[in-house]
Enzyme design. Structure first.
Site, PDB file in Angstrom:
ATOM      1  N   CYS A  12       0.838  -1.196   0.000  1.00 12.70           N
ATOM      2  CA  CYS A  12       0.000   0.000   0.000  1.00 12.70           C
ATOM      3  C   CYS A  12       0.873   1.245   0.000  1.00 12.70           C
ATOM      4  O   CYS A  12       1.838   1.327   0.763  1.00 12.70           O
ATOM      5  CB  CYS A  12      -0.914  -0.003   1.225  1.00 12.70           C
TER       6      CYS A  12
ATOM      7  N   HIS B 139      -8.727  -3.976  -2.899  1.00 15.53           N
ATOM      8  CA  HIS B 139      -7.890  -3.147  -2.018  1.00 15.53           C
ATOM      9  C   HIS B 139      -8.446  -1.716  -1.961  1.00 15.53           C
ATOM     10  O   HIS B 139      -8.531  -1.115  -0.887  1.00 15.53           O
ATOM     11  CB  HIS B 139      -6.452  -3.166  -2.558  1.00 15.53           C
ATOM     12  N   GLU B 140      -8.859  -1.200  -3.124  1.00 17.53           N
ATOM     13  CA  GLU B 140      -9.366   0.172  -3.204  1.00 17.53           C
ATOM     14  C   GLU B 140     -10.725   0.333  -2.513  1.00 17.53           C
ATOM     15  O   GLU B 140     -10.964   1.334  -1.822  1.00 17.53           O
ATOM     16  CB  GLU B 140      -9.459   0.627  -4.667  1.00 17.53           C
TER      17      GLU B 140
ATOM     18  N   HIS C 117     -10.215   0.600   1.130  1.00 15.80           N
ATOM     19  CA  HIS C 117      -9.764   1.941   1.537  1.00 15.80           C
ATOM     20  C   HIS C 117     -10.955   2.860   1.798  1.00 15.80           C
ATOM     21  O   HIS C 117     -10.959   3.635   2.752  1.00 15.80           O
ATOM     22  CB  HIS C 117      -8.911   2.590   0.445  1.00 15.80           C
TER      23      HIS C 117
END
Ligand code: ZN
Length: 184
Positions: A99, A145-146, A149
């Site tokens: 990251c 992953h996004e 977030h």
């Protein structure tokens, strides 16, 4: 743009959804352009979420490019606004990721995270058009992953195999060795 790092509370907040009527406005369009430029020209990585540049809005940009250890990927830019994973296919597999907020550039850590190989995503694109699309491979991985977030979740929260942590340098060496084995 300044990158927020692990420990900054903005990374732990659920990002605010964007009013779709505002997508074509100057504020959001400038934000998209600045984030894509930051990601691509600074070669930070493959994805960047708005909270990582200090803005708590549900928007991420993705820029997939070929690299030394990823010579076979198809280049693609993607802007995802108010994304929602509506379907996952199969079981999760352990995939390495790092990251941009986990440490500056080559100082960042990588680890194995359980991710789905194929997902379906509902999102608005940069033109404000609602999309509902299947993604697989690296794109599916990066999108998960996004989306995390934008929900205040960091990849370290999901690492099960804590012995899999490695530095950027070791990860690149690992990825290249894996690629060489594949082509052997
Ligand atoms: Zn990240």
């Amino acid at each position: 743009m300044t990158i927020t790092e692990f420990g900054n509370p903005i990374l732990r907040r659920e990002a605010i959804r964007i009013d779709t009527a505002e997508i074509l406005g100057t504020e959001i369009q400038t934000l998209i352009n600045d984030m894509l430029e930051t990601l691509i020209t600074k070669k930070l990585g493959v994805g960047l979420a708005a909270p990582q540049v200090g803005i708590s809005k549900a928007l991420s940009v993705i820029a997939i490019r070929k690299s030394e250890h990823r010579p076979n990927v198809k280049a693609r830019d993607l802007v995802i606004i108010n994304p929602e994973i509506t379907e996952t296919v199969g079981r999760r597999v352990q995939l390495y990721e790092g990251c941009i907020s986990g440490g500056p550039g080559k100082a960042s850590l990588f680890a194995k995270v359980p991710r789905y190989k194929r997902i379906r995503l509902q999102y608005y694109d940069e033109k404000g058009i609602k999309q509902h699309e299947y993604f697989e491979g690296l794109l599916a991985h990066v999108i998960q992953h996004e989306v995390d977030h934008l929900e205040g979740i960091l990849f370290v929260d999901k690492v099960r195999d804590t012995k899999s942590y490695m530095t950027h340098k070791e990860y690149v060496a690992y990825a290249k060795a894996k690629l060489a084995r594949k082509h052997a």
